[in-house]
Design an enzyme around this catalytic site. Structure first.
Site, short mmCIF file in Angstrom:
data_model
loop_
_atom_site.label_atom_id
_atom_site.label_comp_id
_atom_site.label_asym_id
_atom_site.label_seq_id
_atom_site.Cartn_x
_atom_site.Cartn_y
_atom_site.Cartn_z
N CYS A 1 -6.56 -3.64 4.29
CA CYS A 1 -6.55 -2.13 4.17
C CYS A 1 -7.19 -1.42 2.82
CB CYS A 1 -5.01 -1.48 4.09
SG CYS A 1 -4.77 0.27 4.04
N CYS B 1 0.97 -1.20 -0.01
CA CYS B 1 -0.11 -0.03 0.22
C CYS B 1 0.84 1.27 -0.03
CB CYS B 1 -0.87 0.11 1.18
SG CYS B 1 -1.81 1.36 1.49
N HIS C 1 1.11 -3.87 6.07
CA HIS C 1 -0.01 -3.94 7.14
C HIS C 1 -1.38 -4.40 6.12
CE1 HIS C 1 0.02 -0.33 4.57
NE2 HIS C 1 -1.39 -0.17 4.74
N SER D 1 0.73 3.41 2.02
CA SER D 1 1.17 3.92 3.25
C SER D 1 2.29 3.33 4.00
CB SER D 1 -0.06 3.53 4.30
OG SER D 1 -1.24 3.99 4.14
N HIS E 1 4.83 5.58 2.39
CA HIS E 1 5.06 6.83 3.40
C HIS E 1 5.98 6.33 4.73
CE1 HIS E 1 2.02 8.91 1.02
NE2 HIS E 1 0.89 8.30 1.46
P1 PAD Z 1 -1.48 4.99 -5.01
O1 PAD Z 1 -0.36 5.69 -4.86
O2 PAD Z 1 -1.38 3.74 -5.53
O3 PAD Z 1 -2.38 6.03 -5.79
C1 PAD Z 1 -2.52 7.39 -5.61
C2 PAD Z 1 -3.13 8.01 -6.98
O4 PAD Z 1 -3.46 9.42 -6.75
C3 PAD Z 1 -2.21 7.88 -8.12
O5 PAD Z 1 -2.79 7.22 -9.28
C4 PAD Z 1 -1.68 9.12 -8.62
O6 PAD Z 1 -1.20 9.30 -9.64
C5 PAD Z 1 -2.75 9.90 -7.99
N1 PAD Z 1 -2.61 11.47 -7.79
C6 PAD Z 1 -1.52 11.91 -7.00
N2 PAD Z 1 -1.68 13.24 -6.91
C7 PAD Z 1 -2.97 13.49 -7.59
C8 PAD Z 1 -3.45 14.83 -7.93
N3 PAD Z 1 -2.93 15.85 -7.44
N4 PAD Z 1 -4.78 14.79 -8.46
C9 PAD Z 1 -5.15 13.60 -8.86
N5 PAD Z 1 -4.65 12.39 -8.68
C10 PAD Z 1 -3.52 12.40 -8.09
O7 PAD Z 1 -2.02 4.97 -3.40
P2 PAD Z 1 -3.06 4.15 -2.69
O8 PAD Z 1 -4.31 3.96 -3.57
O9 PAD Z 1 -2.55 3.03 -2.01
O10 PAD Z 1 -3.37 5.09 -1.34
C11 PAD Z 1 -3.86 6.39 -1.60
C12 PAD Z 1 -3.64 7.35 -0.42
O11 PAD Z 1 -4.48 6.60 0.66
C13 PAD Z 1 -2.29 7.04 0.25
O12 PAD Z 1 -1.77 8.55 0.51
C14 PAD Z 1 -2.18 6.30 1.34
O13 PAD Z 1 -1.26 6.50 2.09
C15 PAD Z 1 -3.76 6.56 1.85
C16 PAD Z 1 -4.32 5.58 2.63
N6 PAD Z 1 -5.13 5.93 3.75
C17 PAD Z 1 -5.69 5.02 4.45
C18 PAD Z 1 -6.42 5.37 5.48
O14 PAD Z 1 -7.18 4.37 6.46
N7 PAD Z 1 -6.98 6.62 5.81
C19 PAD Z 1 -5.54 3.55 4.17
C20 PAD Z 1 -4.99 3.07 3.15
C21 PAD Z 1 -4.19 4.08 2.22
ZN ZN Z 2 -2.86 0.67 3.77
#
Ligand code: PAD
Ligand code: ZN
Ligand code: ZN
Length: 377
Positions: free
Chosen positions: A176, A47, A68, A49, A52
Site C-alpha cells: 500500500c 496505514c 491491508h 487508512s 480511517h
Molecule cells: P499519516 O497519518 O502517517 O500522514 C499524514 C501526514 O499529514 C502527517 O504527517 C500529518 O501531520 C500531515 N498533515 C495532516 N494535516 C495536514 C495539513 N493540513 N497540512 C499539511 N500536513 C498535514 O498517513 P499516511 O501517510 O499513512 O496516509 C496519508 C493519507 O493517504 C491517509 O488519508 C490515507 O488514508 C491515504 C491513503 N490513500 C491511499 C490511496 O490509494 N489513495 C493509499 C494509502 C493511504
Molecule cells: Zn494503506
C-alpha cells in the site's frame, strides 16, 4: 503435518466496533474455496487508512480483521488457482486485477471492476462469504486483504507473487503506502525531469511521493507538513525544502507561489484532510499545474469545497488509488526494483512491533511519532 484443507486456529487483531481498540483474538480461518488463496502472513504495515476504518470514515462492515499492507507465504490454494502455489511469497492486493474487465484493459486505469470491496464494501470475499470466525461468530474481511492476522484468505485476483528472496518485513509496504505514494508521482502525475513539486503530508505515503518525485528527476521538491518532526526524514528521502504552513500568516498556496514563481508544476495532497486539497490545488501553477489527491479520497463521508476559479485557466485535479498500478502485474515489478536497489523503502519503517501490539502501533501513528510501524505476525 499439512494444514491444507483444514481450519486453522491463529491470532488476529479484531475490530468489533468503530472507535474501539482492536482485541487480539483466537480466530478460525477456513480453507480457501475455488479461486481463493490462504496465506500465512509474515508482516504488515499499519496505514492511516486502517485508522480511517476504525473511525468509520472509510466504511467497512464490522466486526472485521483490518490491515491491508502485508506480505506472507501461500499456505494452500483452492481449486482452479494457477497464479500461485504453496510456498510462494506474496502480497495481498486491496485493489485486485482481474485482467479481463474494461478497466483492466484500459491502459490508464487500475480500479478493476472487481474492486467491489473498496467501492461497495461487503466485508466478504468475492463469493459473498467470509472465511474468518471468532467466538462462534463470522468476522468480516477488509478490502480483499485482512492482514492483521496470522492467516488470511484472499481471492486469487487479489494476490501477487513476488521475488522469493524479498524481505517480507520490508516489502509489505509495497502492498500500500510505498506503491501509492511512488506511483502517484511517477505514473498518476507523471512528474517530469527538472520540474517543481510540493507534497502536503509527510507520512509513509507522502514520503513515498517524494521518493517518486526524486526518481522522476524533479529539480525542487517542497515538503509541507504541520508536524516539523517529519522534516528530517523528508530531506533524507529527497525533499529540497520543508515548510510548515503554521509559520506563515498568509495561506500556504501564496507561500508556495512566491517560492516557485507562480506555483509548482505538480502538487500532492497526502494528508487525509479535505481542506488541504484546495490548498494543494491552489499551490499548482495556474496554467498547467497538476494536483493529485491521495489522502482525502480515503474518506467516504467527506466532501470537497474548492473555489471553482482555481480551474479557470487549466489546473488539473486527479485522484489516485494505489498509485495507479495495475497491481497483479506491477506490484511484483516494484518488489524486484526494490531488490535491485532502484529505490529504498527502509527509511519509512521507524518501528517494528508484534501483532499483540497492534493498538500501540495505531497510537504511535496517531501521535505522529512513527512513520510506518510494521507488525510481525
Ligand atoms: P499519516 O497519518 O502517517 O500522514 C499524514 C501526514 O499529514 C502527517 O504527517 C500529518 O501531520 C500531515 N498533515 C495532516 N494535516 C495536514 C495539513 N493540513 N497540512 C499539511 N500536513 C498535514 O498517513 P499516511 O501517510 O499513512 O496516509 C496519508 C493519507 O493517504 C491517509 O488519508 C490515507 O488514508 C491515504 C491513503 N490513500 C491511499 C490511496 O490509494 N489513495 C493509499 C494509502 C493511504
Ligand atoms: Zn494503506
Ligand atoms: Zn478487472
Amino acid at each position: 503435518m499439512s494444514t491444507a484443507g483444514k481450519v486453522i486456529k491463529c491470532k488476529a487483531a479484531v475490530l468489533w466496533e468503530p472507535h474501539k481498540p482492536f482485541t487480539i483474538e483466537d480466530i478460525e480461518v477456513a480453507p480457501p474455496k475455488a479461486h481463493e488463496v490462504r496465506i500465512k502472513m509474515v508482516a504488515t504495515g499499519v496505514c492511516r487508512s486502517d485508522d480511517h476504518a476504525v473511525s468509520g470514515s472509510l466504511f467497512t462492515p464490522l466486526p472485521a480483521v483490518l490491515g491491508h499492507e502485508g506480505a506472507g507465504i501461500v499456505e494452500s490454494i483452492g481449486e482452479g488457482v494457477t497464479c500461485v502455489k504453496p510456498g510462494d511469497k506474496v502480497i495481498p492486493l486491496f485493489s485486485p486485477q482481474c485482467g479481463k474487465c474494461r478497466i483492466c484493459k484500459h491502459p490508464e486505469s487500475n480500479l478493476c471492476c472487481q474492486t467491489k470491496n473498496l467501492t461497495q464494501p461487503k466485508g466478504a470475499l468475492l463469493d459473498g462469504t467470509s472465511r474468518f470466525s471468532c467466538r462462534g461468530k463470522p468476522i468480516h474481511h477488509f478490502i480483499s486483504t485482512s492482514t492483521f492476522s496470522q492467516y488470511t484468505v484472499v481471492d486469487d485476483i487479489a494476490v501477487a507473487k513476488i521475488d522469493a528472496a524479498a524481505p517480507l518485513d520490508k516489502v509489505c509496504l509495497i502492498g500500500c503506502g510505498f506503491s501509492t505514494g511512488y506511483g502517484s508521482a511517477v505514473q498518476v502525475a507523471k512528474v517530469t525531469p527538472g520540474s517543481t513539486c510540493a507534497v502536503f503530508g509527510l507520512g509513509g505515503v507522502g514520503l513515498s511521493v517524494i521518493i517518486g518525485c526524486k526518481a522522476a528527476g524533479a529539480a525542487r521538491i517542497i515538503a509541507v507538513d504541520i508536524n516539523k518532526d517529519r522534516f528530517a526524514k523528508a530531506k533524507t528521502v529527497g525533499a529540497t525544502d520543508c515548510v510548515d504552513p503554521r509559520d506563515f500568516e498568509k495561506p500556504i498556496e501564496e507561500v508556495l507561489s512566491d517560492m516557485i514563481d507562480g506555483g509548482v508544476d505538480f502538487c500532492f495532497e497526502v494528508t487525509g484532510n479535505t481542506e488541504a486539497v484546495g490548498a494543494a490545488l491552489g499551490s499548482c501553477h495556474k496554467d498547467h499545474g497538476v494536483c493529485v489527491t491521495v489522502g482525502a479520497l480515503a474518506s467516504f463521508t467527506s466532501t470537497l469545497s474548492i473555489r471553482s476559479h482555481l480551474f479557470f485557466s487549466g489546473r488539473i485535479l486527479k485522484g489516485s488509488i494505489l498509485g495507479g498500478w495495475k497491481t497483479k502485474e506491477e506490484i511484483p515489478k516494484l518488489v524486484s526494483d526494490y531488490m535491485a536497489k532502484k529505490f529504498n523503502i527502509d527509511p519509512l519503517i521507524t518501528h517494528t512491533l508484534t501483532l499483540s501490539e497492534a493498538n500501540e502501533a495505531v497510537q504511535l501513528m496517531k501521535s505522529g511519532q512513527c512513520i510506518r510501524c510494521v507488525l510481525l505476525l
